[in-house]
Design a protein around this motif. Structure first.
Motif, PDB file in Angstrom:
ATOM      1  N   VAL A   1       0.835  -1.198   0.000  1.00 37.48           N
ATOM      2  CA  VAL A   1       0.000   0.000   0.000  1.00 37.48           C
ATOM      3  C   VAL A   1       0.878   1.260   0.000  1.00 37.48           C
ATOM      4  O   VAL A   1       0.556   2.272  -0.639  1.00 37.48           O
ATOM      5  CB  VAL A   1      -0.984  -0.055   1.197  1.00 37.48           C
ATOM      6  CG1 VAL A   1      -1.583   1.302   1.488  1.00 37.48           C
ATOM      7  CG2 VAL A   1      -2.088  -1.070   0.908  1.00 37.48           C
ATOM      8  N   LEU A   2       2.004   1.196   0.668  1.00 35.47           N
ATOM      9  CA  LEU A   2       2.926   2.340   0.652  1.00 35.47           C
ATOM     10  C   LEU A   2       3.453   2.567  -0.769  1.00 35.47           C
ATOM     11  O   LEU A   2       3.578   3.705  -1.217  1.00 35.47           O
ATOM     12  CB  LEU A   2       4.090   2.129   1.626  1.00 35.47           C
ATOM     13  CG  LEU A   2       3.729   2.199   3.111  1.00 35.47           C
ATOM     14  CD1 LEU A   2       4.976   1.953   3.963  1.00 35.47           C
ATOM     15  CD2 LEU A   2       3.104   3.541   3.490  1.00 35.47           C
ATOM     16  N   GLN A   3       3.725   1.492  -1.473  1.00 38.38           N
ATOM     17  CA  GLN A   3       4.219   1.621  -2.853  1.00 38.38           C
ATOM     18  C   GLN A   3       3.204   2.347  -3.743  1.00 38.38           C
ATOM     19  O   GLN A   3       3.585   3.084  -4.646  1.00 38.38           O
ATOM     20  CB  GLN A   3       4.509   0.232  -3.462  1.00 38.38           C
ATOM     21  CG  GLN A   3       5.727  -0.450  -2.885  1.00 38.38           C
ATOM     22  CD  GLN A   3       6.982   0.412  -2.975  1.00 38.38           C
ATOM     23  OE1 GLN A   3       7.308   0.932  -4.035  1.00 38.38           O
ATOM     24  NE2 GLN A   3       7.661   0.586  -1.854  1.00 38.38           N
ATOM     25  N   PHE A   4       1.913   2.128  -3.480  1.00 35.64           N
ATOM     26  CA  PHE A   4       0.874   2.786  -4.281  1.00 35.64           C
ATOM     27  C   PHE A   4       0.963   4.310  -4.178  1.00 35.64           C
ATOM     28  O   PHE A   4       0.519   5.032  -5.070  1.00 35.64           O
ATOM     29  CB  PHE A   4      -0.542   2.389  -3.801  1.00 35.64           C
ATOM     30  CG  PHE A   4      -0.895   0.928  -3.960  1.00 35.64           C
ATOM     31  CD1 PHE A   4      -0.207   0.104  -4.837  1.00 35.64           C
ATOM     32  CD2 PHE A   4      -1.965   0.396  -3.233  1.00 35.64           C
ATOM     33  CE1 PHE A   4      -0.569  -1.240  -4.980  1.00 35.64           C
ATOM     34  CE2 PHE A   4      -2.335  -0.937  -3.377  1.00 35.64           C
ATOM     35  CZ  PHE A   4      -1.628  -1.754  -4.242  1.00 35.64           C
ATOM     36  N   GLN A   5       1.502   4.803  -3.066  1.00 35.46           N
ATOM     37  CA  GLN A   5       1.422   6.244  -2.799  1.00 35.46           C
ATOM     38  C   GLN A   5       2.327   7.078  -3.691  1.00 35.46           C
ATOM     39  O   GLN A   5       2.115   8.278  -3.861  1.00 35.46           O
ATOM     40  CB  GLN A   5       1.678   6.547  -1.312  1.00 35.46           C
ATOM     41  CG  GLN A   5       0.754   5.792  -0.367  1.00 35.46           C
ATOM     42  CD  GLN A   5      -0.698   5.804  -0.848  1.00 35.46           C
ATOM     43  OE1 GLN A   5      -1.220   6.847  -1.267  1.00 35.46           O
ATOM     44  NE2 GLN A   5      -1.359   4.645  -0.798  1.00 35.46           N
ATOM     45  N   TYR A   6       3.359   6.451  -4.283  1.00 39.91           N
ATOM     46  CA  TYR A   6       4.226   7.210  -5.200  1.00 39.91           C
ATOM     47  C   TYR A   6       3.376   7.796  -6.324  1.00 39.91           C
ATOM     48  O   TYR A   6       3.392   8.995  -6.578  1.00 39.91           O
ATOM     49  CB  TYR A   6       5.315   6.309  -5.798  1.00 39.91           C
ATOM     50  CG  TYR A   6       6.429   5.999  -4.830  1.00 39.91           C
ATOM     51  CD1 TYR A   6       7.521   6.848  -4.744  1.00 39.91           C
ATOM     52  CD2 TYR A   6       6.380   4.888  -4.007  1.00 39.91           C
ATOM     53  CE1 TYR A   6       8.554   6.585  -3.854  1.00 39.91           C
ATOM     54  CE2 TYR A   6       7.401   4.608  -3.113  1.00 39.91           C
ATOM     55  CZ  TYR A   6       8.492   5.461  -3.046  1.00 39.91           C
ATOM     56  OH  TYR A   6       9.499   5.207  -2.164  1.00 39.91           O
TER      57      TYR A   6
END
Ligand SMILES: CC(C)(COP(=O)(O)OP(=O)(O)OC[C@H]1O[C@@H](n2cnc3c(N)ncnc32)[C@H](O)[C@@H]1OP(=O)(O)O)[C@@H](O)C(=O)NCCC(=O)NCCS
Length: 152
Positions: free
Chosen positions: A17-22
């Motif tokens: 989910v953190l990767q989605f934030q880029y």
């Protein structure tokens, strides 16, 4: 392709989910670069949300791979005691245009309804034409507009 939407699991899903934030933040705030500090703060917000009854997150899982997210919260507005607020919605690029974004929002909106919220609101950036087209298509309309003027 087996797809399902399930509750967010902090331990299992945090990294993805953190990767989605880029993409989400760099697309919505041109010039902004997601960095470690931002992701640490975002992770803190996710941890807090996991213990909060006014926040719910679901992930889209396709072929066992976490490929989307919706983050829904209950807020108070100037005139309503409770309103649904979509904090974040994301579908992996290769899966877009197949109805998954609509499914994620529907789950959030069903939850808002079950909590007595009369409407669902969200913020969108004018530069994110893809998201604007999506939101319009699934029934959202501009209610307030933030205006800005460069002070050269
Ligand atoms: C916005 C986003 C979630 C849409 O997800 P999606 O799975 O592609 O959306 P869906 O396939 O469910 O589309 C639902 C409707 O919106 C329309 N739509 C979706 N993307 C569109 C686009 N780029 N242009 C025009 N219409 C679009 C679809 O045609 C569909 O309409 P229909 O059902 O009447 O045919 C996805 O593009 C995304 O993750 N973007 C990056 C992250 C982001 O910017 N999030 C929003 C800001 S927080």
């Amino acid at each position: 392709m087996p797809a399902r939407i399930r509750n967010f699991n902090l331990r299992k899903d945090l990294k993805t989910v953190l990767q989605f934030q880029y993409e989400t933040y760099e697309r919505n705030f041109p010039g902004f670069q997601v960095d470690r500090g931002f992701l640490e703060d975002f992770a803190r917000q996710l941890r807090a949300a996991a213990d909060e009854r006014s926040e719910q997150l679901w992930v889209l899982e396709v072929d066992g791979q976490v490929s989307g997210l919706v983050w829904a919260t209950l807020i108070t507005s100037m005139v309503e005691e409770v309103v649904g607020y979509i904090k974040n919605v994301y579908v992996a690029p290769e899966l877009r245009g197949q109805g998954y974004g609509r499914m994620l929002l529907r789950i959030a909106e069903d939850w808002f309804r079950s909590q007595g919220a009369p409407k669902s609101v969200l913020d969108a950036s004018v530069c994110n034409e893809e998201a604007l087209a999506f939101y319009e298509q699934v029934g959202y309309r501009a209610a307030r507009v933030r205006m800005e003027k460069p002070l050269g």
